[in-house]
Scaffold this motif. Sequence first.
Motif, PDB file in Angstrom:
ATOM      1  N   ALA A 176       7.241  35.032 -35.989  1.00  0.00           N
ATOM      2  CA  ALA A 176       7.941  33.893 -36.576  1.00  0.00           C
ATOM      3  C   ALA A 176       6.969  32.825 -37.036  1.00  0.00           C
ATOM      4  CB  ALA A 176       8.928  33.317 -35.560  1.00  0.00           C
ATOM      5  N   PHE A 177       5.949  32.560 -36.236  1.00  0.00           N
ATOM      6  CA  PHE A 177       4.955  31.549 -36.586  1.00  0.00           C
ATOM      7  C   PHE A 177       4.223  31.955 -37.862  1.00  0.00           C
ATOM      8  CE2 PHE A 177       1.177  29.002 -36.334  1.00  0.00           C
ATOM      9  CZ  PHE A 177       1.521  27.872 -35.620  1.00  0.00           C
ATOM     10  N   ARG A 178       3.821  33.231 -37.929  1.00  0.00           N
ATOM     11  CA  ARG A 178       3.141  33.722 -39.127  1.00  0.00           C
ATOM     12  C   ARG A 178       4.057  33.651 -40.349  1.00  0.00           C
ATOM     13  NH1 ARG A 178      -1.687  36.306 -38.362  1.00  0.00           N
ATOM     14  NH2 ARG A 178      -2.201  37.064 -36.266  1.00  0.00           N
ATOM     15  N   ALA A 179       5.343  33.924 -40.147  1.00  0.00           N
ATOM     16  CA  ALA A 179       6.286  33.826 -41.260  1.00  0.00           C
ATOM     17  C   ALA A 179       6.331  32.400 -41.795  1.00  0.00           C
ATOM     18  CB  ALA A 179       7.674  34.280 -40.818  1.00  0.00           C
ATOM     19  N   GLY A 180       6.362  31.422 -40.897  1.00  0.00           N
ATOM     20  CA  GLY A 180       6.345  30.031 -41.333  1.00  0.00           C
ATOM     21  C   GLY A 180       5.092  29.696 -42.121  1.00  0.00           C
ATOM     22  N   MET A 181       3.961  30.198 -41.667  1.00  0.00           N
ATOM     23  CA  MET A 181       2.713  29.991 -42.397  1.00  0.00           C
ATOM     24  C   MET A 181       2.779  30.626 -43.782  1.00  0.00           C
ATOM     25  SD  MET A 181      -0.095  30.747 -39.407  1.00  0.00           S
ATOM     26  CE  MET A 181      -1.436  30.654 -40.584  1.00  0.00           C
ATOM     27  N   ALA A 182       3.298  31.854 -43.841  1.00  0.00           N
ATOM     28  CA  ALA A 182       3.390  32.549 -45.127  1.00  0.00           C
ATOM     29  C   ALA A 182       4.286  31.792 -46.099  1.00  0.00           C
ATOM     30  CB  ALA A 182       3.918  33.969 -44.915  1.00  0.00           C
ATOM     31  N   ILE A 183       5.376  31.218 -45.591  1.00  0.00           N
ATOM     32  CA  ILE A 183       6.296  30.462 -46.445  1.00  0.00           C
ATOM     33  C   ILE A 183       5.612  29.201 -46.965  1.00  0.00           C
ATOM     34  CG2 ILE A 183       8.449  29.132 -46.430  1.00  0.00           C
ATOM     35  CD1 ILE A 183       9.412  31.356 -44.367  1.00  0.00           C
ATOM     36  N   THR A 196      10.214  28.154 -34.219  1.00  0.00           N
ATOM     37  CA  THR A 196       8.832  28.630 -34.213  1.00  0.00           C
ATOM     38  C   THR A 196       8.299  28.730 -35.639  1.00  0.00           C
ATOM     39  OG1 THR A 196       9.278  29.867 -32.182  1.00  0.00           O
ATOM     40  CG2 THR A 196       7.306  30.474 -33.418  1.00  0.00           C
ATOM     41  N   ALA A 197       9.114  29.265 -36.544  1.00  0.00           N
ATOM     42  CA  ALA A 197       8.690  29.366 -37.939  1.00  0.00           C
ATOM     43  C   ALA A 197       8.499  27.980 -38.556  1.00  0.00           C
ATOM     44  CB  ALA A 197       9.716  30.162 -38.736  1.00  0.00           C
ATOM     45  N   MET A 198       9.354  27.034 -38.234  1.00  0.00           N
ATOM     46  CA  MET A 198       9.208  25.679 -38.760  1.00  0.00           C
ATOM     47  C   MET A 198       7.897  25.054 -38.292  1.00  0.00           C
ATOM     48  SD  MET A 198      13.141  24.301 -38.346  1.00  0.00           S
ATOM     49  CE  MET A 198      12.899  22.689 -39.084  1.00  0.00           C
ATOM     50  N   THR A 199       7.513  25.330 -37.046  1.00  0.00           N
ATOM     51  CA  THR A 199       6.254  24.795 -36.539  1.00  0.00           C
ATOM     52  C   THR A 199       5.078  25.398 -37.288  1.00  0.00           C
ATOM     53  OG1 THR A 199       7.277  24.552 -34.354  1.00  0.00           O
ATOM     54  CG2 THR A 199       4.879  24.436 -34.462  1.00  0.00           C
ATOM     55  N   GLY A 200       5.095  26.713 -37.470  1.00  0.00           N
ATOM     56  CA  GLY A 200       4.041  27.348 -38.262  1.00  0.00           C
ATOM     57  C   GLY A 200       3.996  26.827 -39.681  1.00  0.00           C
ATOM     58  N   PHE A 201       5.174  26.602 -40.266  1.00  0.00           N
ATOM     59  CA  PHE A 201       5.240  26.060 -41.616  1.00  0.00           C
ATOM     60  C   PHE A 201       4.590  24.680 -41.679  1.00  0.00           C
ATOM     61  CE2 PHE A 201       7.109  23.216 -44.671  1.00  0.00           C
ATOM     62  CZ  PHE A 201       6.948  23.923 -45.858  1.00  0.00           C
ATOM     63  N   ALA A 233       1.424  23.962 -43.945  1.00  0.00           N
ATOM     64  CA  ALA A 233       1.633  23.012 -45.041  1.00  0.00           C
ATOM     65  C   ALA A 233       0.593  21.896 -44.985  1.00  0.00           C
ATOM     66  CB  ALA A 233       3.046  22.439 -44.982  1.00  0.00           C
ATOM     67  N   ALA A 234       0.252  21.438 -43.784  1.00  0.00           N
ATOM     68  CA  ALA A 234      -0.784  20.407 -43.648  1.00  0.00           C
ATOM     69  C   ALA A 234      -2.141  20.957 -44.070  1.00  0.00           C
ATOM     70  CB  ALA A 234      -0.825  19.898 -42.212  1.00  0.00           C
ATOM     71  N   VAL A 235      -2.428  22.213 -43.737  1.00  0.00           N
ATOM     72  CA  VAL A 235      -3.666  22.838 -44.196  1.00  0.00           C
ATOM     73  C   VAL A 235      -3.711  22.880 -45.722  1.00  0.00           C
ATOM     74  CG1 VAL A 235      -4.984  25.005 -44.257  1.00  0.00           C
ATOM     75  CG2 VAL A 235      -3.970  24.229 -42.107  1.00  0.00           C
ATOM     76  N   ARG A 236      -2.576  23.203 -46.340  1.00  0.00           N
ATOM     77  CA  ARG A 236      -2.498  23.326 -47.802  1.00  0.00           C
ATOM     78  C   ARG A 236      -2.270  21.984 -48.497  1.00  0.00           C
ATOM     79  NH1 ARG A 236      -1.761  28.396 -49.913  1.00  0.00           N
ATOM     80  NH2 ARG A 236      -2.388  27.259 -51.784  1.00  0.00           N
ATOM     81  N   LYS A 237      -2.251  20.893 -47.731  1.00  0.00           N
ATOM     82  CA  LYS A 237      -2.088  19.542 -48.285  1.00  0.00           C
ATOM     83  C   LYS A 237      -0.748  19.392 -49.009  1.00  0.00           C
ATOM     84  CE  LYS A 237      -7.124  19.186 -48.878  1.00  0.00           C
ATOM     85  NZ  LYS A 237      -7.369  18.542 -47.587  1.00  0.00           N
ATOM     86  N   LEU A 238       0.285  19.959 -48.421  1.00  0.00           N
ATOM     87  CA  LEU A 238       1.637  19.909 -48.975  1.00  0.00           C
ATOM     88  C   LEU A 238       2.465  18.926 -48.151  1.00  0.00           C
ATOM     89  CD1 LEU A 238       3.824  21.044 -50.878  1.00  0.00           C
ATOM     90  CD2 LEU A 238       4.166  22.910 -49.235  1.00  0.00           C
ATOM     91  N   PRO A 239       2.863  17.787 -48.712  1.00  0.00           N
ATOM     92  CA  PRO A 239       3.597  16.785 -47.928  1.00  0.00           C
ATOM     93  C   PRO A 239       5.015  17.234 -47.615  1.00  0.00           C
ATOM     94  CG  PRO A 239       3.381  16.074 -50.216  1.00  0.00           C
ATOM     95  CD  PRO A 239       2.555  17.325 -50.081  1.00  0.00           C
ATOM     96  N   VAL A 240       5.514  16.781 -46.458  1.00  0.00           N
ATOM     97  CA  VAL A 240       6.810  17.219 -45.934  1.00  0.00           C
ATOM     98  C   VAL A 240       7.601  16.007 -45.470  1.00  0.00           C
ATOM     99  CG1 VAL A 240       7.983  18.596 -44.162  1.00  0.00           C
ATOM    100  CG2 VAL A 240       5.854  19.439 -45.187  1.00  0.00           C
ATOM    101  N   VAL A 241       8.908  16.011 -45.769  1.00  0.00           N
ATOM    102  CA  VAL A 241       9.836  15.024 -45.227  1.00  0.00           C
ATOM    103  C   VAL A 241      10.702  15.725 -44.186  1.00  0.00           C
ATOM    104  CG1 VAL A 241      11.674  13.374 -45.735  1.00  0.00           C
ATOM    105  CG2 VAL A 241       9.873  13.784 -47.423  1.00  0.00           C
ATOM    106  N   GLU A 272      -5.797  30.835 -48.636  1.00  0.00           N
ATOM    107  CA  GLU A 272      -5.185  31.788 -47.730  1.00  0.00           C
ATOM    108  C   GLU A 272      -4.985  31.149 -46.371  1.00  0.00           C
ATOM    109  OE1 GLU A 272      -9.246  34.031 -46.233  1.00  0.00           O
ATOM    110  OE2 GLU A 272      -8.043  34.923 -47.801  1.00  0.00           O
ATOM    111  N   PRO A 273      -4.081  31.693 -45.556  1.00  0.00           N
ATOM    112  CA  PRO A 273      -3.824  31.113 -44.231  1.00  0.00           C
ATOM    113  C   PRO A 273      -4.934  31.474 -43.270  1.00  0.00           C
ATOM    114  CG  PRO A 273      -2.465  33.050 -44.558  1.00  0.00           C
ATOM    115  CD  PRO A 273      -3.193  32.806 -45.849  1.00  0.00           C
ATOM    116  N   VAL A 274      -6.055  30.747 -43.366  1.00  0.00           N
ATOM    117  CA  VAL A 274      -7.246  31.132 -42.625  1.00  0.00           C
ATOM    118  C   VAL A 274      -7.209  30.694 -41.174  1.00  0.00           C
ATOM    119  CG1 VAL A 274      -8.743  31.174 -44.632  1.00  0.00           C
ATOM    120  CG2 VAL A 274      -8.348  29.027 -43.462  1.00  0.00           C
ATOM    121  N   ALA A 275      -6.123  30.096 -40.738  1.00  0.00           N
ATOM    122  CA  ALA A 275      -6.082  29.551 -39.390  1.00  0.00           C
ATOM    123  C   ALA A 275      -5.675  30.565 -38.342  1.00  0.00           C
ATOM    124  CB  ALA A 275      -5.135  28.363 -39.344  1.00  0.00           C
ATOM    125  N   VAL A 276      -5.799  31.839 -38.621  1.00  0.00           N
ATOM    126  CA  VAL A 276      -5.432  32.842 -37.643  1.00  0.00           C
ATOM    127  C   VAL A 276      -6.573  33.818 -37.470  1.00  0.00           C
ATOM    128  CG1 VAL A 276      -2.991  32.692 -38.181  1.00  0.00           C
ATOM    129  CG2 VAL A 276      -4.378  34.352 -39.373  1.00  0.00           C
TER     130      VAL A 276
END
Length: 382
Positions: free
Chosen positions: A156-163, A249-254, A258-266, A361-365
């Motif tokens: 689930a965490f990886r899925a959030g990262m992928a999204i 869990t996926a939301m946490t990974g997301f 998203a912070a790694v990719r510099k994508l702002p979130v509300v 890429e999601p290099v944090a894993v």
Amino acid sequence: MSGLNLDDFGSLVERPDAGVRRDAQDRWQRLVSPPGALGKPAELAEWLSAAQGRVPARPIARPRVLLFAGDHGVASLRVSAHEAGTAVALVRAVLDGGAPVNVLARQFGAQVRVIDMGLDCDPAELPAEVTAHRVRRGSGRVDVEDALTVEEAELAFRAGMAIADEEADSGTDLVLLGDISVGGTTAAGILVAALCGTDASVVTGRGSGIDDLAWMRKCAAIRDGLRRARPVLGDQLELLAASGGADLTAMTGFLLQAAVRKLPVVLDGVVSAACALVAQRVAFRAPDWWLAGQASGEPGQAKALDRLSIEPLLDHGVRLGQGTGALLALPLLQAAAALAAELPDVSGEPVVERAPEPVTEPVAVTSEEPPADPPRDAADTP
């Protein structure tokens, strides 16, 4: 043992560009007199500039509502006004385009994407793009058992990262993060109480509009869930497996990717706030990439946002969830960006733009076997 190394996020997540933010603040002094006269919109424009790495901030062109969906086994204790296992009906309403989030999204020019992480239904009942990341059907009853296995939590965490990577790569420039769940606020209450070191009664709210008896059942479920959450507080993935469910869990990974990719979130309500609180424990700089759209009235949300030092932009008594509170804040952000972009700078100072370093890429894993490439299709509804 999990192949994820969450410690990597601590170094990968950078703060928004402080130099650009100072440039944006200086520019506002030349745009509006007296200084500070535009209040919160000016502050938001400075935040957007820092996140985008340019002055003035670009208009928000591709906002996206992301709704992570799941059913929680604890709902069988009648802690919600909705019957256990019925979140799929709420999802269908969104997919049909007739939910409040759809109305607001059409009004404000946002797209809506629903991601089924753990609905208690046959996946064939929903479009394939909605169920592409599903981890399991429903979740364990968190008062007596883990919501997920650690292996499921990693998926689930990886899925959030992928999204997060999908959205960043597709050009999304602002995410409005919400959930569609039954029993999700109970799971969120456990996470907030555990991470803030407080009692169940302090974080137990009315959620979907429960009565006093249901509130007492919910409080007892959070109390029992806390007993199981506290021993694993030192490992955020195990904490999510014990108490969160696949959607949280996926939301946490997301949020972290998203912070790694510099994508702002509300953030929307208590569920996204609880996930943000877990993510903060992983990467302390990550909250600088988030805003809170509105105060939902849930005590757990207030507790989490206080710990995150994030002040909600609005307080209109909206507690529906499903991204509606975050969406209501979108016009304020759009106005801030428009003011920054269109007000004339009489000094003639040039636009400052600092392109962020690309993250491809999601290099944090770290794991022995990298995950398979995720599906790239997005489930957009009107």
